[in-house]
Enzyme design. Sequence first.
Site, PDB file in Angstrom:
ATOM      1  N   ASP A  58      14.298   6.215   1.754  1.00 40.58           N
ATOM      2  CA  ASP A  58      12.967   5.646   1.894  1.00 40.58           C
ATOM      3  C   ASP A  58      12.318   5.769   0.505  1.00 40.58           C
ATOM      4  O   ASP A  58      12.800   6.538  -0.331  1.00 40.58           O
ATOM      5  CB  ASP A  58      12.221   6.486   2.953  1.00 40.58           C
ATOM      6  CG  ASP A  58      10.735   6.342   2.873  1.00 40.58           C
ATOM      7  OD1 ASP A  58      10.259   5.214   3.003  1.00 40.58           O
ATOM      8  OD2 ASP A  58      10.036   7.371   2.674  1.00 40.58           O
TER       9      ASP A  58
HETATM   10  P1  ADP Z   1       7.496   3.212   2.965  1.00 37.30           P
HETATM   11  O1  ADP Z   1       8.641   2.590   3.698  1.00 37.30           O
HETATM   12  O2  ADP Z   1       7.548   2.887   1.492  1.00 37.30           O
HETATM   13  O3  ADP Z   1       7.360   4.687   3.219  1.00 37.30           O
HETATM   14  P2  ADP Z   1       5.550   2.267   4.955  1.00 37.30           P
HETATM   15  O4  ADP Z   1       6.537   1.552   5.827  1.00 37.30           O
HETATM   16  O5  ADP Z   1       4.965   3.518   5.494  1.00 37.30           O
HETATM   17  O6  ADP Z   1       6.143   2.476   3.473  1.00 37.30           O
HETATM   18  O7  ADP Z   1       4.373   1.265   4.652  1.00 37.30           O
HETATM   19  C1  ADP Z   1       4.648  -0.027   4.163  1.00 37.30           C
HETATM   20  C2  ADP Z   1       3.413  -0.672   3.619  1.00 37.30           C
HETATM   21  O8  ADP Z   1       2.452  -0.852   4.673  1.00 37.30           O
HETATM   22  C3  ADP Z   1       2.690   0.128   2.548  1.00 37.30           C
HETATM   23  O9  ADP Z   1       3.234  -0.097   1.260  1.00 37.30           O
HETATM   24  C4  ADP Z   1       1.281  -0.403   2.684  1.00 37.30           C
HETATM   25  O10 ADP Z   1       1.141  -1.613   1.970  1.00 37.30           O
HETATM   26  C5  ADP Z   1       1.130  -0.681   4.178  1.00 37.30           C
HETATM   27  N1  ADP Z   1       0.535   0.484   4.888  1.00 37.30           N
HETATM   28  C6  ADP Z   1       1.127   1.338   5.725  1.00 37.30           C
HETATM   29  N2  ADP Z   1       0.274   2.273   6.180  1.00 37.30           N
HETATM   30  C7  ADP Z   1      -0.902   2.032   5.566  1.00 37.30           C
HETATM   31  C8  ADP Z   1      -2.196   2.652   5.569  1.00 37.30           C
HETATM   32  N3  ADP Z   1      -2.470   3.744   6.285  1.00 37.30           N
HETATM   33  N4  ADP Z   1      -3.147   2.101   4.799  1.00 37.30           N
HETATM   34  C9  ADP Z   1      -2.911   1.015   4.054  1.00 37.30           C
HETATM   35  N5  ADP Z   1      -1.741   0.397   3.987  1.00 37.30           N
HETATM   36  C10 ADP Z   1      -0.739   0.867   4.732  1.00 37.30           C
HETATM   37 MG    MG Z   2       7.980   7.396   3.235  1.00 36.19          MG
END
Ligand code: ADP
Ligand code: MG
Length: 366
Positions: free
Chosen positions: A57
């Site tokens: 991730d």
């Molecule tokens: P990763 O796989 O990189 O850990 P996530 O799947 O948790 O990322 O989130 C993907 C995208 O969704 C983030 O890059 C963001 O743009 C958006 N996102 C997720 N949660 C939030 C939040 N609490 N506030 C704002 N944007 C969010």
């Molecule tokens: Mg993460």
Amino acid sequence: MDYRGLVILVIACPCALAISTPLAMVTAITAGTKNGIIIKGGEYIEELNKVKTILFDKTGTLTEGKLEISEIKSFNNYSNKDIMDIACSLESKSNHPIAKAFNDYKKENRLKIKNVSNFESIPGKGLKAKIENKMYYVGKKDLFNYTKKLLNVDSLKDNLNKTSVIVGNDKEIMGLIGLKDKIWKNSSATIKGLKNEDISTFMITGDNKSTALEVSNNLGLKGFYHDLLPEDKVNKVEEISNKSSVAMVGDGVNDSPSLARTNVGIAMGMNGVDVAIETADIVLTKDEISNVSKFIKISKKAMNIIKQILVFAIIVKAFLVILGITGHIGLLKAILTGDMGVTLVVLANTLRIGKTKHQNKGLLIC
Ligand code: ADP
Ligand code: MG
């Protein structure tokens, strides 16, 4: 004849063989624990040896996940304060690493949180909630498509070159917030170490393509998959695990379903969410990404030593049995060599698994 039978019985007794595997597993688990790696069972040591691909991730795993707000752009006559008031109010209800950046900003700038109702967190996309009876959205582009309202978010594309959060309501986009994150200082060396072990490394992230590309190029990953929702991550894991044994390293709620589907799920334990830690087979208690390659080395060493021990014990015992049958070895010698001797050699060898040598600041397995 009875005496020879007794000699052969002593030599053929498989105690050394019986203790070798559990002892090697316990030693490997202990070596892991000393380095802050918790393994929930010996079977994962065996499984890690078969792993050909590791999926990482991004946020909180390859990067520190300590995001900072670096840029605010406002649109449609809204001020930066309007945008941050809305974003901070919604993010105060979220436990995503992004939310922490907003909470820090709120404290630094002494913003007052507004009353939020109908709050909803949409995994991999962002947040929605009502403030003063008006619906607001904070998150990525898809979140606005998700509302089925035709908002002109495509015009923002050029701005979406880092982790970014769009703030808007039902009618219009209010602003865009850029966040920066740091790559863990050991991520690059970890990826290199895994390459040396012939393991392919990929990143699976919910973030946008340009951010994913930058991190991937920086670390020399074999490839990356971007804009993935939690279910897309699961599908990716299943697709890759059909071809080879796969491990995944993650920290978030979004990663938990995929951690459960991989052959070996590894969670970042310090900042990782509880559900990821519970689902994972291995937990890195120090959020030290280099422990992934470190533990793969430990488990490979354990499996190699088990194989060496088994071959050694079988050969020695077979040889001694022949001596026993032909009457060339007495009971005392049989006990000292075939039984105690082999067992002690097995013991001494399994202890090698836990031996580490210090090199620079980190610990390297001999
Ligand atoms: P990763 O796989 O990189 O850990 P996530 O799947 O948790 O990322 O989130 C993907 C995208 O969704 C983030 O890059 C963001 O743009 C958006 N996102 C997720 N949660 C939030 C939040 N609490 N506030 C704002 N944007 C969010
Ligand atoms: Mg993460």
